[in-house]
Design a protein around this motif. Structure first.
Motif, PDB file in Angstrom:
ATOM      1  N   ALA A 335       0.843  -1.206   0.000  1.00 31.41           N
ATOM      2  CA  ALA A 335       0.000   0.000   0.000  1.00 31.41           C
ATOM      3  C   ALA A 335       0.865   1.238   0.000  1.00 31.41           C
ATOM      4  CB  ALA A 335      -0.946   0.022   1.202  1.00 31.41           C
ATOM      5  N   ALA A 336       0.610   2.118  -0.974  1.00 29.52           N
ATOM      6  CA  ALA A 336       1.161   3.468  -0.891  1.00 29.52           C
ATOM      7  C   ALA A 336       0.474   4.177   0.275  1.00 29.52           C
ATOM      8  CB  ALA A 336       0.912   4.223  -2.199  1.00 29.52           C
ATOM      9  N   PRO A 337       1.036   5.260   0.791  1.00 33.60           N
ATOM     10  CA  PRO A 337       0.410   5.930   1.944  1.00 33.60           C
ATOM     11  C   PRO A 337      -1.026   6.369   1.652  1.00 33.60           C
ATOM     12  CG  PRO A 337       2.642   6.748   1.598  1.00 33.60           C
ATOM     13  CD  PRO A 337       2.325   5.878   0.430  1.00 33.60           C
ATOM     14  N   TYR A 338      -1.882   6.209   2.638  1.00 36.71           N
ATOM     15  CA  TYR A 338      -3.254   6.718   2.549  1.00 36.71           C
ATOM     16  C   TYR A 338      -3.616   7.319   3.900  1.00 36.71           C
ATOM     17  CZ  TYR A 338      -4.325   2.127   4.647  1.00 36.71           C
ATOM     18  OH  TYR A 338      -4.358   1.019   5.438  1.00 36.71           O
ATOM     19  N   TRP A 339      -4.533   8.286   3.860  1.00 40.36           N
ATOM     20  CA  TRP A 339      -4.853   9.068   5.060  1.00 40.36           C
ATOM     21  C   TRP A 339      -5.726   8.300   6.040  1.00 40.36           C
ATOM     22  CZ3 TRP A 339      -1.763  12.760   5.820  1.00 40.36           C
ATOM     23  CH2 TRP A 339      -1.336  13.634   4.809  1.00 40.36           C
ATOM     24  N   ILE A 340      -5.375   8.405   7.283  1.00 40.29           N
ATOM     25  CA  ILE A 340      -6.279   8.051   8.384  1.00 40.29           C
ATOM     26  C   ILE A 340      -6.891   9.325   8.942  1.00 40.29           C
ATOM     27  CG2 ILE A 340      -6.455   7.033  10.679  1.00 40.29           C
ATOM     28  CD1 ILE A 340      -4.190   5.160   9.916  1.00 40.29           C
ATOM     29  N   ARG A 359      -2.102  11.658  10.369  1.00 37.42           N
ATOM     30  CA  ARG A 359      -1.941  10.216  10.542  1.00 37.42           C
ATOM     31  C   ARG A 359      -2.233   9.523   9.221  1.00 37.42           C
ATOM     32  NH1 ARG A 359      -4.982   9.967  16.387  1.00 37.42           N
ATOM     33  NH2 ARG A 359      -3.239  10.825  17.571  1.00 37.42           N
ATOM     34  N   ALA A 360      -1.281   8.664   8.805  1.00 37.38           N
ATOM     35  CA  ALA A 360      -1.410   7.941   7.547  1.00 37.38           C
ATOM     36  C   ALA A 360      -0.986   6.497   7.776  1.00 37.38           C
ATOM     37  CB  ALA A 360      -0.555   8.585   6.469  1.00 37.38           C
ATOM     38  N   ASN A 361      -1.434   5.648   6.885  1.00 36.10           N
ATOM     39  CA  ASN A 361      -1.084   4.234   6.953  1.00 36.10           C
ATOM     40  C   ASN A 361      -0.606   3.797   5.589  1.00 36.10           C
ATOM     41  OD1 ASN A 361      -0.657   1.743   8.020  1.00 36.10           O
ATOM     42  ND2 ASN A 361      -2.814   1.296   8.482  1.00 36.10           N
ATOM     43  N   GLY A 362       0.021   2.644   5.520  1.00 40.81           N
ATOM     44  CA  GLY A 362       0.522   2.086   4.287  1.00 40.81           C
ATOM     45  C   GLY A 362       1.269   0.808   4.578  1.00 40.81           C
ATOM     46  N   ASN A 363       1.735   0.177   3.510  1.00 43.87           N
ATOM     47  CA  ASN A 363       2.506  -1.058   3.681  1.00 43.87           C
ATOM     48  C   ASN A 363       3.717  -0.986   2.751  1.00 43.87           C
ATOM     49  OD1 ASN A 363       3.425  -3.613   4.252  1.00 43.87           O
ATOM     50  ND2 ASN A 363       1.699  -4.684   3.303  1.00 43.87           N
ATOM     51  N   PRO A 364       4.918  -0.705   3.265  1.00 41.31           N
ATOM     52  CA  PRO A 364       5.263  -0.574   4.691  1.00 41.31           C
ATOM     53  C   PRO A 364       4.737   0.736   5.303  1.00 41.31           C
ATOM     54  CG  PRO A 364       7.152  -0.085   3.310  1.00 41.31           C
ATOM     55  CD  PRO A 364       6.077  -0.585   2.384  1.00 41.31           C
ATOM     56  N   LYS A 365       4.800   0.820   6.652  1.00 41.12           N
ATOM     57  CA  LYS A 365       4.307   1.975   7.390  1.00 41.12           C
ATOM     58  C   LYS A 365       5.013   3.236   6.904  1.00 41.12           C
ATOM     59  CE  LYS A 365       2.026   3.811  10.935  1.00 41.12           C
ATOM     60  NZ  LYS A 365       0.558   3.787  11.082  1.00 41.12           N
ATOM     61  N   ASN A 412       6.388   6.341   1.709  1.00 46.45           N
ATOM     62  CA  ASN A 412       7.087   5.057   1.768  1.00 46.45           C
ATOM     63  C   ASN A 412       7.593   4.755   0.359  1.00 46.45           C
ATOM     64  OD1 ASN A 412       4.911   4.076   0.331  1.00 46.45           O
ATOM     65  ND2 ASN A 412       4.064   2.859   2.002  1.00 46.45           N
ATOM     66  N   GLU A 413       8.056   3.545   0.149  1.00 42.12           N
ATOM     67  CA  GLU A 413       8.700   3.239  -1.130  1.00 42.12           C
ATOM     68  C   GLU A 413       7.720   3.238  -2.294  1.00 42.12           C
ATOM     69  OE1 GLU A 413       9.612  -1.175  -1.509  1.00 42.12           O
ATOM     70  OE2 GLU A 413       9.371  -0.955   0.662  1.00 42.12           O
ATOM     71  N   TYR A 414       6.412   3.259  -2.021  1.00 36.12           N
ATOM     72  CA  TYR A 414       5.429   3.191  -3.101  1.00 36.12           C
ATOM     73  C   TYR A 414       4.762   4.541  -3.394  1.00 36.12           C
ATOM     74  CZ  TYR A 414       5.991  -1.797  -2.483  1.00 36.12           C
ATOM     75  OH  TYR A 414       6.509  -3.055  -2.390  1.00 36.12           O
ATOM     76  N   GLY A 415       5.134   5.568  -2.678  1.00 40.06           N
ATOM     77  CA  GLY A 415       4.535   6.867  -2.986  1.00 40.06           C
ATOM     78  C   GLY A 415       4.538   7.781  -1.773  1.00 40.06           C
TER      79      GLY A 415
END
Length: 1302
Positions: A335-340, A359-365, A412-415
């Motif tokens: 997951a690219a970062p997305y908003w919490i 606060r944002a989440n993603g994979n990786p954090k 993160n590494e995806y965006g």
């Protein structure tokens, strides 16, 4: 230790978050307020992060922002400052940060590749855009390669590789042949996700020389073609069957990584004979419902909007009769970062606390970093009120210098995500946004909500009071809402009155008054009742209502909850509904609904219609059906049908209808064949080939149609070739590269035989081409693919069956599909004709670039700004369409003295082409509208104060104002006209050296350099000389005389040109007084229904004595109190009789000090009595002369004056005798209106007209006695300009003439 420390930290964050919710200010969406408040910049529009541009067109990099003051813009390119002024190809749009790179005039798109970022800055901070990566699209050519023919054994698998060139963005791949026909695909032959063409097993029909792979690059609208690939299939007997083998992916396992929110595509393509079937499963789970789709004959698994829960092992299984094979794809969803919680703008008061949370989440954090005004917060200027705690910024005791724009970056590494959020520290005194004196009306016993919308920083405290000097409202009977609204849950009659809302904070205090009126509820006191009525009778429903006298009810009747039928039998009266000549259709529920502006009530009743008693009558009925049908004289195309008629049932048969059934093509469906006279019993019928006929006959009389007869025996006609071809043949393309040929298929019996088909033929028009033909089944369209865009074709469709072809069809002209026009009109020129009209010219585009049917041109135009106000507003684009190949058009309805932009676009059937460059033009000045108001105040013995408002539409630069005025004497004659020029920057003027107790008429307008605008008029009276000393009359003996009369020292004005919506409530307001030594003039405004009488109550201020009461005629809005004590303070109030407890608020005034009286009673002077006798004798002689001349058809002097009276500017004082023109009106002898009242502020709206003082009297000859009322006739003139003149052709009444001199 770490665990113990984490608990108080989370508590502190929660407390701070709650503080933010409690202390942060909500700014109301009030446009005026938002324009006044300072605000840091906010990015409102920007280009996408990954921006692929067409290298042939100008590059537009968007960056729009708002703020107060308006922000300035700057750009960086590849991390360094981008100096736009040094690059001639780059411009920035005015009042915007949007960049335009001019590629079409010599620029190279490749030179502007890079990473761009926009900064919008004002004195309160700086906001930044995303990093915008600019890349031009690329469509490279295919590399040349030598392709060897593919020799394949029947039943083997085959892969034809496409290997398209690498483009930006990647191309769309498809396979076609030399005729531009798409290659058919199936479970056996299909295209993979990589563009290769896979054959599970080849068949002899796969042999061909023209397997061609095409790559379409959408950005550049180009298509690249690979060299044709040859496939030759050789047969070996017998063909060996094979179990499934996976062509792609290879091996038993593979991995796939996809991002959250994207579309997951998994592919398995297998070889084998028979052709394998693909099945998909998810190991240890189910495929997600509603998000799973299968494509490419189930070879592709598609899951949309994937999430982390979709990670896992997906197995594809390929199976045929000889076995199966499988492949497992291990899917990992990152997951690219997305908003919490994205940071939100924060508006605080000085000294308050708040927080920004990111606060944002993603994979990786993702990692969180902060910037302040576009600078990393670690190196940004320090702010003692700011503390950064990971994903939270904590603000304590902020000051105005703490205002800034903060950026949160989660990556993160995806965006990455970038959000701007400002902290705006405002110190504002309270403001109340609810309009002053707003009126609320509610029904008794209903809730009342009184608004007090407010804003201030710090947040103001709100208090409510009732009455002018009432105490603060508290208790359970009131509800106080956080937004300032006061709620009275159950409003009673005594809840009515004035309520005051007070807002205060440490910077100030403000208050506002609103009015509450309580109305009686609407009731139905006699409801409609259930009725039973015989057919053809009459019925009436009653609906009698009771309502508040100030509310206007409307009554609506419904039938079965729908509108009444549009039938003249339904008569709606004031309080009833009557239905005449009732029928069975009138049966139902009738509802009476009563609506007012505040409430609604209803009542219903049921109407039942019963049959009237039967009366003996002759029975008329439909005829009985014919019988004994017989077929004779059978031929290939005709047959004779005969029958025996049934009973007429007392009504002669007028005709017979013959129907047929085709049991071969449409069994059970009967069609109309023909009809014959009611006297015939045979008919010769025409037949068609290849139809299995049976017939039936229906008899018709005046009552109706009989039942059908029994069918005749069947008769099958022989087959033949078709007699006709399909109708309505058309050739219209649905896409730019196809031609859709459509037609209306022949009906079953038109086929004339079995095996109906169509021969579809086409060829390009005006090209030496042979006809291309295909034979298709019994369908209604055929699509020709791979055609050039919008070229004419000749098209024809011929029917055929097993017995042969129909006659040669006619040809029709069609066109292949349209595409959007390619170019914009050039040489756009604008010729401004006048201040509201312009003409636009353009050069037509070449017809080849239209790429479709030219429908016309569209002109988009919009106002940029007014040149007089220099203020921008919301852009509202207007569109004018000019049909056909026009090269010019008119733009009407423009606003004078304004700047406009326009562009022109060509339109075809597909849509609009590109817009021409925006053309700027300006409209010249025009004449202004009339001043927005003219107010006359502060009357004295010899002066008046004039105040005015500038025109609502100046339409240019105001150069000056013109004021004209002239006196009006008691016989309605006009004095000399005086003209004054006033500078344009003035808004008031004091006129001095005027005559006392004299009425003046004023004409006022504004000028620009173009000319004068429309004028506004008003009348006013100077205060009378309290001593009553006679001054010499103006123009005595020359047609103008001034009769002095006792009048109150209040300014009497004709009704100003206000037209108000009639109030739904009665009230008396704006009570004003003008006091002298021993008397005072009381005036007021009344809103509500007419009343017979008012009363004025007065007494000494501060005294406990009873009020003294004077009755006033209801047609007046003033009264003179006499016999007052000089130098004394009095209290006064006004009420309306008949309305219990209804009166105005109290007013206090003080009489002037005692002075020596200079009053002279002229009525007792001998010279005055003699003069009046002489005047009466002259009047009598004048009347006799008038009657004599009128009977002879002559024209008497008064009539001559009326005809001569026109605009006072055109007719000033006559030079020969010095008399004034007569002040008259076309409505002198019309009935006078009552009930209108003059507002005390003397404000006149520019679009309305004046009325006269006669409306304050009773009847035509209303008089003012010595208590201040008028003696004589004054006939007002309703006018918008003084140039209207006298329109009356009727002689004045002798009685009125006599009254004028009494």
């Amino acid at each position: 230790m770490m665990k113990k420390m984490s608990i108080p930290t989370s508590k502190a964050s929660l407390v701070l978050f709650l503080c933010q919710i409690i202390s942060a200010l909500d700014v109301p969406l009030d446009s005026k307020l938002l324009e006044e408040l300072s605000q840091p910049p906010t990015i409102t529009q920007q280009s996408p992060k990954d921006y692929i541009v067409d290298p042939r067109e100008n590059i537009v990099i968007q960056c729009e922002a708002k703020g107060k003051p308006p922000p300035s813009f700057s750009w960086t390119r590849n991390g360094t400052h981008f100096d736009i002024d040094k690059d001639a190809q780059v411009t920035m749009k005015p009042n915007s940060g949007t960049l335009v790179v001019n590629i079409m005039n010599g620029g190279k798109a490749e030179a502007y590749e890079g990473v761009y970022q926009c900064t919008a800055r004002n004195e309160r901070g700086a906001a930044i855009s995303n990093n915008i990566v600019i890349r031009p699209s690329r469509s490279p050519l295919w590399t040349k390669e030598k392709l060897e023919p593919n020799h394949v054994r029947e039943g083997d698998s085959l892969v034809l590789h496409c290997r398209p060139p690498v483009g930006l963005p990647p191309p769309i791949i498809f396979w076609m042949d030399n005729a531009f026909q798409r290659l058919p695909q199936s479970e056996r032959v299909s295209q993979g996700l990589n563009g290769d063409l896979y054959f599970a097993n080849v068949q002899p029909e796969d042999t061909r020389e023209d397997y061609i792979c095409y790559a379409r690059f959408n950005h550049t609208q180009t298509i690249q073609q690979k060299q044709p690939i040859s496939v030759k299939v050789f047969s070996t007997k017998p063909v060996t069957e094979r179990p499934p083998v996976l062509l792609t992916p290879t091996g038993s396992t593979s991995t796939k990584v996809e991002l959250r929110g994207n579309v997951l595509l998994l592919e398995c393509i297998a070889a084998g004979l028979p052709t394998p079937v693909i099945r998909w499963i998810k190991e240890g789970g189910e495929l997600p419902a509603n998000r799973t789709f299968f494509e490419n004959f189930k070879k592709t698994l598609k899951i949309i909007d994937v999430s982390e829960a979709d990670s896992g092992n997906y197995k594809c299984i390929a199976r045929n009769t000889l076995g199966s094979v499988h492949h497992v794809i291990s899917v990992t969803v990152k997951a690219a970062p997305y908003w919490i919680t994205a940071p939100r703008n924060l508006v605080l008061s000085p000294g308050e606390d708040g927080t920004l949370i990111c606060r944002a989440n993603g994979n990786p954090k993702p990692s969180i970093s902060w910037l302040a005004n576009g600078v990393p917060i670690a190196i940004a200027p320090e702010d003692p009120s700011r503390k950064v705690d990971g994903d939270t910024i904590i603000f304590s005791h902020v000051q105005e210098r703490s205002s800034a724009v903060y950026q949160c970056n989660a990556s993160n590494e995806y965006g990455y995500l970038l959000a701007n959020a400002f902290v705006n520290v405002l110190a504002e005194p309270p403001r109340i946004l609810t309009p002053a004196n707003k009126l609320y009306q509610v029904i008794a016993d209903s809730p009342a909500l009184l608004d007090c919308a407010y804003f201030g920083s710090p947040k103001p405290e709100i208090e409510w009071f009732k009455g002018v000097k009432g105490s603060i409202l508290r208790g359970n009977e009131y509800v106080f809402h956080d937004n300032g609204t006061l709620e009275i849950p159950v409003a009673q009659k005594d809840s009515a009155g004035t309520y005051t809302c007070v807002a205060r904070n440490e910077l100030g205090k403000i208050q506002n008054e609103v009015q509450l009126e309580i109305k009686d509820p609407t009731m139905i006191i006699k409801q409609p009742e259930y009725k039973v009525i015989q057919r053809y009778g009459q019925v009436s429903f009653e609906c009698i209502i009771k309502h508040d006298s100030t509310l206007l009810p409307t009554v609506i009747w419904l039938k079965d909850n729908d509108e009444l039928p549009d039938d003249e039998r339904f008569l709606v009266g004031k309080d009833n509904l009557t239905i005449m000549n009732v029928t069975d259709k009138d049966d139902g529920t009738y509802t009476c609904i009563v609506n007012t502006t505040l409430d609604s009530v209803s009542a219903s009743a049921v109407l039942t219609v019963v049959a009237a008693p039967p009366t003996p009558a002759i029975i008329y009925a439909r005829p009985n059906p014919p019988f004994d049908l017989e077929l004779t004289g059978q031929l290939e195309r005709s047959i004779e049908l005969s029958w025996i008629p049934g009973d007429e049932n007392n009504s002669p048969i007028t005709n017979f209808v013959i129907e047929y059934e085709d049991a071969l093509h449409e069994p059970g469906v009967w069609h109309y064949q023909t009809e014959v006279s009611g006297t015939q019993t045979t008919a010769q019928l025409k037949l068609s080939p290849y139809v299995n006929y049976s017939f039936r006959v229906i008899a018709v009389n005046k009552i109706g149609r009989s039942q059908p007869s029994e069918p005749s025996e069947q008769y099958l006609t022989k087959s033949a070739s078709p007699d006709e071809n399909p109708a309505n043949v058309q050739g219209i393309g649905s896409e730019p590269d196809n031609l859709v040929i459509t037609w209306e298929p022949l009906k079953g019996f038109q086929s004339n035989g079995p095996g109906l088909q169509y021969k579809v033929s086409w060829r390009q028009k005006d090209v030496d081409d042979e006809w291309t033909s295909v034979i298709v089944a019994n369908v209604s369209k055929y699509i020709v693919s791979g055609t050039p865009t919008f070229v004419p074709y000749e098209v024809k469709v011929q029917a055929l069956n097993d017995l042969g072809y129909a006659p040669e069809p006619s040809e029709v002209i069609g066109h292949s599909g349209e595409d959007l026009p390619m170019v914009a009109p050039g040489n756009v020129q604008v010729h401004v004709i006048n201040s509201t009209l312009a003409k636009v010219h353009w050069d037509p585009v070449p017809l080849k670039t239209v790429r479709g049917h030219l429908q016309g041109y569209k002109v988009y135009y919009w106002k940029v700004q007014s040149l007089s106000r220099r203020s921008r507003r919301h852009v509202e684009k207007k569109i004018l369409t000019f049909r056909g190949n026009k090269t010019f058009g008119m733009l009407p309805g423009l606003e004078p003295y304004s700047s406009y932009k326009l562009n022109v676009r060509v339109v075809n059937g597909k849509g609009e082409g590109p817009a021409s460059p925006d053309k700027v033009f300006k409209t010249p000045e025009g004449v202004p509208s009339s001043p927005s108001f003219l107010k006359i105040t502060n009357p004295t013995l010899d002066s008046l104060t004039l105040e005015w408002g500038s025109p609502t539409h100046p339409n240019g630069v105001l150069t000056s104002y013109t004021l004209k005025f002239q006196p009006i004497n008691n016989t309605h004659e006009l004095g000399p006209l005086v003209e004054i020029r006033i500078p344009a920057n003035e808004s008031s003027l004091i006129l001095k050296n005027l005559n006392y107790s004299t009425r003046y008429k004023f004409y006022f307008n504004a000028q620009t350099s173009v000319g004068s605008g429309s004028q506004i008029t008003e009348e006013a009276v100077t205060i009378m000389d309290e001593a009553g000393i006679l001054r010499p009359a103006v123009g005595v003996g020359k047609g103008y005389s001034e009769i002095l009369f006792a009048t109150s020292p209040v300014m009497h004005t004709v009704r100003p040109t206000f037209y108000k919506v009639q109030s739904l409530y009665p009230r008396i307001r704006n009570v004003t007084t003008a006091a002298a030594e021993t008397y005072a003039n009381i005036s007021w405004e009344y809103e509500g229904p007419d009343h017979a009488n008012f009363y004025v109550e007065y007494g000494v201020a501060g005294s406990k004595e009873d009020w003294k009461k004077e009755i006033v005629n209801g047609s007046r809005s003033f009264f003179v109190l006499k016999g007052l004590t000089p130098g004394t303070a009095y209290k006064v109030r006004v009420g309306a009789e008949g309305l219990s407890g209804f009166r105005s608020s109290e007013d206090v005034f003080e009489t002037g000090p005692a002075m020596a009286s200079r009053q002279v009673d002229i009525a007792t002077q001998g010279w005055f009595i003699g003069l009046m006798c002489a005047v009466a004798l002259l009047i009598l002689i004048l009347l006799i002369v008038c009657f004599i001349r009128r009977n002879k058809g002559g024209k008497y002097p008064v009539k001559e004056k009326e005809d001569a009276h026109a605009d006072p500017e055109i007719q000033p004082m006559k030079e020969d005798d010095g008399t004034f023109g007569e002040y008259s009106d076309a409505e002198d002898h019309k009935p006078l209106k009552k009930g209108s009242r003059t507002p005390s502020d003397r404000t006149v709206k520019k679009e309305d007209s004046d009325d006269s003082l006669v409306d304050y009297g009773e009847g035509v000859n209303g008089q003012f006695n010595e208590d201040g009322s008028f003696i004589g006739q004054y006939s007002g003139k309703k006018e918008k300009e003084p140039a209207e003149g006298n329109e009356s052709s009727e002689a004045p009444s002798p009685v009125n003439a006599m009254n004028s001199f009494v």
